[in-house]
Design an enzyme around this catalytic site. Structure first.
Site, PDB file in Angstrom:
ATOM      1  N   PHE A   1       1.190   5.158   0.923  1.00  0.00           N
ATOM      2  CA  PHE A   1       0.431   5.905   1.333  1.00  0.00           C
ATOM      3  C   PHE A   1       1.387   6.951   1.088  1.00  0.00           C
ATOM      4  CE2 PHE A   1       0.615   2.180   4.144  1.00  0.00           C
ATOM      5  CZ  PHE A   1      -0.922   2.683   4.482  1.00  0.00           C
TER       6      PHE A   1
ATOM      7  N   THR B   1       0.822  -1.008  -0.193  1.00  0.00           N
ATOM      8  CA  THR B   1       0.370  -0.113  -0.125  1.00  0.00           C
ATOM      9  C   THR B   1       0.559   0.963  -0.256  1.00  0.00           C
ATOM     10  OG1 THR B   1      -1.628  -1.271   0.957  1.00  0.00           O
ATOM     11  CG2 THR B   1      -2.416   1.147   1.426  1.00  0.00           C
TER      12      THR B   1
END
Length: 370
Positions: free
Chosen positions: A271, A269
């Site tokens: 960010f 992921t």
């Protein structure tokens, strides 16, 4: 007799090495102390004259320092591990200047929490909030210096809540973090047969979709605000399992029934760090923007040509439906380079002139940490 002599020789050799380690440790400790004194002097200079709006955390400076650590590393320690050690030293020293308050999607133990620690180190002051929208609000209201929000997952795609907030916010992107995501199935119960429901953030449920179909075809799936919240819920209900991190299992005293249940083993992921300050060039940067163009043939190609004609590399483009008009789209675009570079300045102005909607989200360093 020979065994005794060999043992004595080994003891002498180990003592010599341990004495050398002790001496090196004293040198390291002394040098870290000297670095801390320098950090304190920086704080004194920035606050002299009673300044209260001084900026202490400089993303571009930290990126430059960590890149230099990696480049000069010739030790047995990997470049990334060496950079992580320095990340912690820098975090401790920055806390002497000013404790950095970082808002993240909580509660404690979420992947957003892990990304905040990776970016700012363990001496930052994390502030857990309930929603992605609250992360932006905490920074906008001055309750936090920075916020960290999930932008995109390698298997599930973009995080829509973050996209929606980026369109509205006046904050700027000042950093990026890539975090490897390894999901665990957690429960207060030892017995997997007792599980009737599985709770997790919708992204996590999607990232584990095939595993859940194969192993829990009849179990009810419960989307919640965060995986850490799911872990807190699981602690109170033996029939409920949570999809969350190993850290969450430790924090909430849960059993790991299954580990690494994500469908893609390179699950990652991205960010973004958001703040109120513009970030100066670091030497290796990205710039992010949002655009919408007229609904006519070649409009998107015309916008992208502004970058291609100047040999500016695009690293990401995502389309999302506009909230203002049916069948219209806005595009999230990332390119290499800093907005202050002359060629990119030209390209951005050209894109702005061609667009119906244009928003520059900011320039930020390419992350020096893997």
């Amino acid at each position: 007799m020979q065994d005794s002599q060999a043992a004595e020789l080994e003891k002498i050799q180990l003592t010599e090495i341990r004495n050398a380690i002790d001496a090196i440790d004293r040198q390291i400790q002394d040098l870290i102390g000297q670095r801390a004194l320098c950090a304190q002097k920086v704080a004194d200079i920035k606050t002299q004259g009673g300044k209260v709006e001084a900026v202490f955390y400089r993303p571009e400076r930290e990126a430059q320092v960590l890149r230099a650590v990696r480049e000069r590393n010739e030790s047995l320690i990997s470049d990334n591990d060496m950079a992580r050690l320095f990340r912690e030293i820098m975090s401790v020293c920055l806390a002497l200047e000013h404790p950095t308050r970082v808002a993240y999607l909580g509660p404690e133990g979420s992947y957003s929490h892990s990304s905040a620690l990776k970016q700012f180190g363990t001496s930052a002051h994390p502030l857990a909030v309930s929603t992605i929208s609250d992360v932006f609000k905490a920074v906008e209201k001055g309750e936090a210096d920075y916020g960290i929000v999930p932008v995109e997952n390698s298997s599930e795609g973009v995080v829509k809540q973050t996209q929606n907030e980026l369109i509205k916010t006046g904050l700027k992107i000042s950093g990026e973090v890539d975090l490897a995501i390894h999901h665990c199935l957690l429960s207060v119960s030892h017995d997997i047969e007792t599980i009737e429901r599985v709770a997790a953030h919708p992204q996590a449920l999607g990232q584990c979709e095939q595993w859940l179909k194969n192993n829990f075809p009849g179990v009810q799936l419960m989307p919640v605000e965060s995986n850490a919240l799911a872990a807190k819920m699981a602690k109170e209900d033996p029939t409920l399992a949570a999809i969350a991190s190993e850290q969450a299992a430790q924090l909430y005293e849960l059993h790991i029934l299954e580990a690494n249940i994500e469908d893609q083993k390179d699950n990652t992921t991205k960010f973004w760090v958001v703040g109120s300050e513009k970030t100066a060039p670091s030497g290796l940067d990205k710039t992010a923007l949002i655009v919408s163009m007229p609904n006519k043939a070649g409009a998107l190609m015309d916008v992208l040509a502004s970058f291609a004609n100047r040999k500016i590399s695009m690293t990401r483009i995502i389309s999302t439906p506009s909230v203002n008009k049916k069948w219209d789209y806005v595009f999230f675009i990332d390119v290499l380079g800093h907005q202050d570079e002359p060629l990119l300045q030209e390209a951005l102005q050209e894109v702005k002139d061609k667009s119906l909607f244009y928003k520059l989200l900011g320039s930020f360093p390419v992350s020096p940490l893997d």
